[in-house]
Enzyme design. Structure first.
Site, mmCIF file in Angstrom:
data_model
loop_
_atom_site.group_PDB
_atom_site.id
_atom_site.type_symbol
_atom_site.label_atom_id
_atom_site.label_comp_id
_atom_site.label_asym_id
_atom_site.label_seq_id
_atom_site.Cartn_x
_atom_site.Cartn_y
_atom_site.Cartn_z
ATOM 1 N N ALA A 56 -18.133 -32.101 -13.661
ATOM 2 C CA ALA A 56 -17.944 -30.798 -12.546
ATOM 3 C C ALA A 56 -18.213 -29.289 -12.808
ATOM 4 O O ALA A 56 -17.409 -28.150 -13.497
ATOM 5 C CB ALA A 56 -16.785 -30.634 -12.016
ATOM 6 N N GLU A 116 -29.490 -32.753 -15.876
ATOM 7 C CA GLU A 116 -29.208 -32.774 -17.104
ATOM 8 C C GLU A 116 -30.187 -31.707 -17.549
ATOM 9 O O GLU A 116 -30.859 -31.756 -19.184
ATOM 10 C CB GLU A 116 -29.145 -34.050 -18.121
ATOM 11 C CG GLU A 116 -28.528 -35.344 -17.100
ATOM 12 C CD GLU A 116 -27.078 -35.127 -16.637
ATOM 13 O OE1 GLU A 116 -26.227 -33.720 -16.916
ATOM 14 O OE2 GLU A 116 -26.718 -35.634 -15.504
ATOM 15 N N GLY A 148 -23.970 -22.188 -5.496
ATOM 16 C CA GLY A 148 -25.283 -21.105 -5.926
ATOM 17 C C GLY A 148 -25.139 -21.351 -7.410
ATOM 18 O O GLY A 148 -25.792 -20.411 -7.765
#
Length: 392
Positions: free
Chosen positions: A123, A359, A128
């Site tokens: 997480a 990633e 934003g």
């Protein structure tokens, strides 16, 4: 030109291929449409030991090397990228605990993750905050011996079902990583539907409203959650995503070779047309180049070579961009059929496009790889262009 593998790696690859052919690939389009991974499949992955494949044996895992992990990621993605993404996020959480967790944390959580009794999710992203991970706004405040967490995490892969979240937030010391179990008061998840790709990955928003955990849930040192904990997890994520792109490439090649061999246009099989062969040749070459880059990254990781970082970044960048090209060409080669739900191409195209974002986006990888180039070649680029040679 098949990938050259040691006998033990080839045996595992064949095993993974058989598992995917039986339990994943035939059902991937159904998973995609339902936007979920069946719990029966997750249980089967756990039963086979695949969820704990890279966790050391002392904690109940298989203790396999990086190359074996990569081969599993590639085969899972050949069948379904969403299922590969479960392997990715789950092993990211496990590695973060293994590398930076306390002995008590490792003994408590790694056996749970290795067995699949608990599913892990990372997480980090927020509404934003994406690539700029150091700018997380989730607040982690000390209250007595506890920590209270407030914030929202978004785009959390398998967040809909995960049992253990590795949450990144901000303490007085700076960005910090903390483990949060599902069921803690103040934690709730909200499914995110209709993504472009990896639709079966059960992505969710994670809301933390005064969620309280004990102070011993902090992983690593406070203030070093990004530079230490997240960097290790994301590096592993890039590695498994790179191999996952190899799986997408292989699925595209297999689908296109089969289709162009049987489909006829202008009185001849599609494969006899020169421009079709150009597309197949590019796709096939990209597949093998991606495999070799991923294999090099895996071997360097297994040797604990510092060069593994740059090798992983290059493998992820090349393989993800190649997967997008291949999936686009695969749709083109299938024509209108490639745009329909009757063929897997639209799923592969959406999945491939996601690989360029997760990633570390392709643009972030380009910046990172260039930095490695300057470091490896003596920083000449920092000093400006070389002076012209003088005429004799």
């Amino acid at each position: 030109m098949p990938l050259s593998l040691a006998p033990e790696h080839e045996a595992r690859r064949v095993e993974f291929q058989g598992f995917v052919d039986e339990h994943v690939a035939p059902f991937a389009d159904a998973f995609h449409r339902a936007q979920r991974t069946p719990p029966e499949l997750i249980a089967l992955l756990a039963e086979r030991g695949y969820l704990g494949i890279s966790i050391p044996k002392e904690f109940g895992g298989a203790g396999e090397d990086a190359v074996t992990l990569g081969l599993l990621a590639a085969e899972l993605a050949r069948g379904c990228s969403s299922v590969r993404s479960l392997l990715t996020v789950h092993t990211m959480v496990a590695l973060a605990i293994l590398r930076w967790g306390t002995r008590a944390q490792r003994e408590r959580w790694l056996p749970e993750l290795a067995s699949g009794r608990r599913i892990g999710a990372l997480a980090l992203s927020e509404p934003g905050v994406g690539s700029d991970a150091k700018s997380v706004t989730t607040r982690i405040a000390a209250q007595g011996t506890d920590l209270v967490i407030d914030g929202e995490k978004r785009w959390i892969t398998y967040g809909e079902i995960a049992d253990l979240f590795l949450v990144f937030g901000r303490t007085e010391e700076g960005p910090t990583a903390v483990l949060v179990e599902r069921g803690r008061p103040g934690l709730r998840t909200e499914p995110i539907r209709d993504l472009l790709g990896i639709r079966a990955s059960m992505t969710a928003s994670v809301h933390l409203d005064g969620c309280r955990v004990e102070a011993d849930h902090v992983v690593g040192r406070r203030g070093l959650g990004i530079t230490q904990v997240a960097s290790v997890a994301l590096d592993l994520g890039r590695y498994t995503v790179a191999w996952g792109c190899v799986g997408i490439l292989r699925a595209c090649v297999e689908a296109c070779v089969a289709y162009t061999s049987r489909r006829e246009q202008f009185g001849a099989p599609l494969k006899e047309h020169q421009l079709v062969r150009r597309m197949i040749s590019d796709m096939f070459t990209d597949l093998h180049a991606s495999e070799m880059l991923c294999m090099e990254a895996g071997r360097l990781r297994d040797r604990r070579d510092p060069g593994a970082l740059s090798a992983t970044a290059m493998a992820k960048y090349f393989a993800s961009t190649a997967a997008v090209r291949a999936a686009g060409d695969a749709v083109q080669l299938h024509g209108a059929n490639g745009c329909s739900a009757d063929y897997p191409l639209q799923r592969l195209l959406g999945d491939a496009r996601i690989m360029e974002i997760i990633e570390g986006s392709s643009q972030i990888q380009q910046i990172t790889i260039a930095e490695y180039a300057y470091l490896e070649h003596g920083g000449a680029g920092r000093r400006g262009p070389a002076a012209p040679s003088k005429e004799p």
